[in-house]
Design a protein around this motif. Structure first.
Motif, PDB file in Angstrom:
ATOM      1  N   SER A  68       2.215  12.981  -1.630  1.00 21.13           N
ATOM      2  CA  SER A  68       2.536  13.749  -2.828  1.00 21.13           C
ATOM      3  C   SER A  68       1.540  13.382  -3.926  1.00 21.13           C
ATOM      4  O   SER A  68       0.892  12.327  -3.883  1.00 21.13           O
ATOM      5  N   ALA A  69       1.418  14.258  -4.919  1.00 17.16           N
ATOM      6  CA  ALA A  69       0.536  13.970  -6.046  1.00 17.16           C
ATOM      7  C   ALA A  69       0.975  12.693  -6.760  1.00 17.16           C
ATOM      8  O   ALA A  69       0.136  11.894  -7.187  1.00 17.16           O
ATOM      9  N   ALA A  70       2.264  12.476  -6.849  1.00 17.48           N
ATOM     10  CA  ALA A  70       2.776  11.261  -7.491  1.00 17.48           C
ATOM     11  C   ALA A  70       2.360  10.009  -6.713  1.00 17.48           C
ATOM     12  O   ALA A  70       1.949   9.009  -7.307  1.00 17.48           O
ATOM     13  N   GLN A  71       2.444  10.061  -5.396  1.00 20.85           N
ATOM     14  CA  GLN A  71       2.035   8.911  -4.584  1.00 20.85           C
ATOM     15  C   GLN A  71       0.555   8.592  -4.789  1.00 20.85           C
ATOM     16  O   GLN A  71       0.183   7.424  -4.914  1.00 20.85           O
ATOM     17  N   VAL A  72      -0.274   9.612  -4.844  1.00 22.87           N
ATOM     18  CA  VAL A  72      -1.709   9.400  -5.037  1.00 22.87           C
ATOM     19  C   VAL A  72      -1.976   8.815  -6.430  1.00 22.87           C
ATOM     20  O   VAL A  72      -2.751   7.867  -6.582  1.00 22.87           O
ATOM     21  N   ALA A  73      -1.328   9.354  -7.459  1.00 27.21           N
ATOM     22  CA  ALA A  73      -1.535   8.863  -8.823  1.00 27.21           C
ATOM     23  C   ALA A  73      -1.112   7.404  -8.954  1.00 27.21           C
ATOM     24  O   ALA A  73      -1.826   6.589  -9.555  1.00 27.21           O
ATOM     25  N   LEU A  74       0.020   7.057  -8.370  1.00 25.22           N
ATOM     26  CA  LEU A  74       0.500   5.677  -8.447  1.00 25.22           C
ATOM     27  C   LEU A  74      -0.409   4.728  -7.674  1.00 25.22           C
ATOM     28  O   LEU A  74      -0.754   3.640  -8.149  1.00 25.22           O
ATOM     29  N   ARG A  75      -0.828   5.142  -6.494  1.00 20.15           N
ATOM     30  CA  ARG A  75      -1.714   4.307  -5.687  1.00 20.15           C
ATOM     31  C   ARG A  75      -3.048   4.081  -6.385  1.00 20.15           C
ATOM     32  O   ARG A  75      -3.598   2.983  -6.368  1.00 20.15           O
ATOM     33  N   TRP A  76      -3.582   5.126  -7.017  1.00 19.90           N
ATOM     34  CA  TRP A  76      -4.839   4.988  -7.747  1.00 19.90           C
ATOM     35  C   TRP A  76      -4.690   3.942  -8.850  1.00 19.90           C
ATOM     36  O   TRP A  76      -5.544   3.074  -9.021  1.00 19.90           O
ATOM     37  N   GLY A  77      -3.592   4.019  -9.594  1.00 24.58           N
ATOM     38  CA  GLY A  77      -3.356   3.047 -10.660  1.00 24.58           C
ATOM     39  C   GLY A  77      -3.290   1.627 -10.141  1.00 24.58           C
ATOM     40  O   GLY A  77      -3.882   0.705 -10.714  1.00 24.58           O
ATOM     41  N   ILE A  78      -2.599   1.439  -9.028  1.00 18.68           N
ATOM     42  CA  ILE A  78      -2.486   0.111  -8.425  1.00 18.68           C
ATOM     43  C   ILE A  78      -3.862  -0.381  -7.977  1.00 18.68           C
ATOM     44  O   ILE A  78      -4.243  -1.526  -8.223  1.00 18.68           O
ATOM     45  N   GLN A  79      -4.616   0.482  -7.309  1.00 21.46           N
ATOM     46  CA  GLN A  79      -5.943   0.089  -6.829  1.00 21.46           C
ATOM     47  C   GLN A  79      -6.916  -0.200  -7.967  1.00 21.46           C
ATOM     48  O   GLN A  79      -7.859  -0.976  -7.789  1.00 21.46           O
ATOM     49  N   MET A  80      -6.678   0.391  -9.136  1.00 18.47           N
ATOM     50  CA  MET A  80      -7.528   0.113 -10.299  1.00 18.47           C
ATOM     51  C   MET A  80      -7.096  -1.178 -10.997  1.00 18.47           C
ATOM     52  O   MET A  80      -7.698  -1.588 -11.976  1.00 18.47           O
ATOM     53  N   GLY A  81      -6.029  -1.809 -10.501  1.00 22.53           N
ATOM     54  CA  GLY A  81      -5.559  -3.069 -11.074  1.00 22.53           C
ATOM     55  C   GLY A  81      -4.582  -2.912 -12.217  1.00 22.53           C
ATOM     56  O   GLY A  81      -4.302  -3.861 -12.940  1.00 22.53           O
ATOM     57  N   HIS A  82      -4.029  -1.705 -12.370  1.00 23.65           N
ATOM     58  CA  HIS A  82      -3.061  -1.463 -13.437  1.00 23.65           C
ATOM     59  C   HIS A  82      -1.645  -1.766 -12.948  1.00 23.65           C
ATOM     60  O   HIS A  82      -1.354  -1.666 -11.763  1.00 23.65           O
ATOM     61  N   SER A  83      -0.783  -2.089 -13.875  1.00 27.04           N
ATOM     62  CA  SER A  83       0.627  -2.220 -13.574  1.00 27.04           C
ATOM     63  C   SER A  83       1.236  -0.840 -13.794  1.00 27.04           C
ATOM     64  O   SER A  83       1.273  -0.352 -14.920  1.00 27.04           O
ATOM     65  N   VAL A  84       1.649  -0.192 -12.722  1.00 27.99           N
ATOM     66  CA  VAL A  84       2.178   1.168 -12.855  1.00 27.99           C
ATOM     67  C   VAL A  84       3.694   1.128 -12.921  1.00 27.99           C
ATOM     68  O   VAL A  84       4.356   0.538 -12.086  1.00 27.99           O
ATOM     69  N   LEU A  85       4.225   1.732 -13.948  1.00 24.74           N
ATOM     70  CA  LEU A  85       5.666   1.755 -14.164  1.00 24.74           C
ATOM     71  C   LEU A  85       6.123   3.199 -14.313  1.00 24.74           C
ATOM     72  O   LEU A  85       6.221   3.714 -15.419  1.00 24.74           O
ATOM     73  N   PRO A  86       6.374   3.872 -13.184  1.00 22.16           N
ATOM     74  CA  PRO A  86       6.824   5.256 -13.298  1.00 22.16           C
ATOM     75  C   PRO A  86       8.212   5.315 -13.907  1.00 22.16           C
ATOM     76  O   PRO A  86       8.983   4.368 -13.817  1.00 22.16           O
ATOM     77  N   LYS A  87       8.479   6.411 -14.565  1.00 25.20           N
ATOM     78  CA  LYS A  87       9.794   6.591 -15.155  1.00 25.20           C
ATOM     79  C   LYS A  87      10.382   7.907 -14.678  1.00 25.20           C
ATOM     80  O   LYS A  87       9.683   8.729 -14.096  1.00 25.20           O
ATOM     81  N   SER A  88      11.647   8.102 -14.939  1.00 32.09           N
ATOM     82  CA  SER A  88      12.316   9.310 -14.495  1.00 32.09           C
ATOM     83  C   SER A  88      12.866  10.077 -15.684  1.00 32.09           C
ATOM     84  O   SER A  88      13.323   9.490 -16.660  1.00 32.09           O
ATOM     85  N   THR A  89      12.817  11.400 -15.600  1.00 29.12           N
ATOM     86  CA  THR A  89      13.474  12.241 -16.594  1.00 29.12           C
ATOM     87  C   THR A  89      14.730  12.865 -15.988  1.00 29.12           C
ATOM     88  O   THR A  89      15.375  13.684 -16.621  1.00 29.12           O
ATOM     89  N   ASN A  90      15.063  12.429 -14.785  1.00 29.74           N
ATOM     90  CA  ASN A  90      16.267  12.894 -14.114  1.00 29.74           C
ATOM     91  C   ASN A  90      17.480  12.273 -14.805  1.00 29.74           C
ATOM     92  O   ASN A  90      17.577  11.059 -14.922  1.00 29.74           O
ATOM     93  N   GLU A  91      18.390  13.096 -15.291  1.00 32.71           N
ATOM     94  CA  GLU A  91      19.563  12.616 -16.034  1.00 32.71           C
ATOM     95  C   GLU A  91      20.338  11.531 -15.291  1.00 32.71           C
ATOM     96  O   GLU A  91      20.851  10.607 -15.894  1.00 32.71           O
ATOM     97  N   VAL A  92      20.399  11.636 -13.966  1.00 34.31           N
ATOM     98  CA  VAL A  92      21.150  10.661 -13.167  1.00 34.31           C
ATOM     99  C   VAL A  92      20.489   9.285 -13.212  1.00 34.31           C
ATOM    100  O   VAL A  92      21.156   8.271 -13.155  1.00 34.31           O
ATOM    101  N   ARG A  93      19.163   9.249 -13.335  1.00 36.26           N
ATOM    102  CA  ARG A  93      18.420   7.986 -13.288  1.00 36.26           C
ATOM    103  C   ARG A  93      18.085   7.406 -14.650  1.00 36.26           C
ATOM    104  O   ARG A  93      17.530   6.322 -14.732  1.00 36.26           O
TER     105      ARG A  93
END
Length: 119
Positions: A68-93
């Motif tokens: 998924s596009a999200a998986q690629v974006a998160l993996r890129w951030g990790i590989q660049m040495g960033h701490s990736v902290l995704p968040k949710s806009t889903n009301e349940v989460r």
């Protein structure tokens, strides 16, 4: 945090769950501008207009890799040495911060005070 940044023990200082007003207040006194957060671009919030997950190159890479596009974006951030902290806009989460709100004992008396009326 700025002392850690100055010492080289932190490469960046970030913020999380800051409403616009609190971020503005921080920017008035911060010597080191906080780094951004939200590696997925805050889809669904209406606060950040860039739609990271709809970027054509990201989607081309995701399709090629079967991810998924999200998986690629998160993996890129990790590989660049960033701490990736995704968040949710889903009301349940969503975590609204109820532990910080109490009429008498909380750091904030109401949710409006905690979130500056943004949620």
């Amino acid at each position: 945090m700025e002392a850690l940044y100055d010492s080289g023990k932190a490469r960046a200082i970030g913020v999380s769950n800051f409403a616009s007003k609190k971020l503005g207040d921080l920017l008035e006194v911060a010597r080191v501008t906080p780094a951004g957060y939200s590696p997925l671009g805050s889809p669904g919030t209406g606060t950040i207009k860039v739609e990271v997950l709809k970027h054509p190159i990201l989607n081309m890479v995701a399709e090629k890799l079967g991810k998924s596009a999200a998986q690629v974006a998160l993996r890129w951030g990790i590989q660049m040495g960033h701490s990736v902290l995704p968040k949710s806009t889903n009301e349940v989460r969503l975590v609204r911060g109820s532990a910080f709100v109490h009429e008498t004992y909380g750091a904030y008396r109401t949710f409006e005070e905690l979130w500056d009326g943004e949620i």
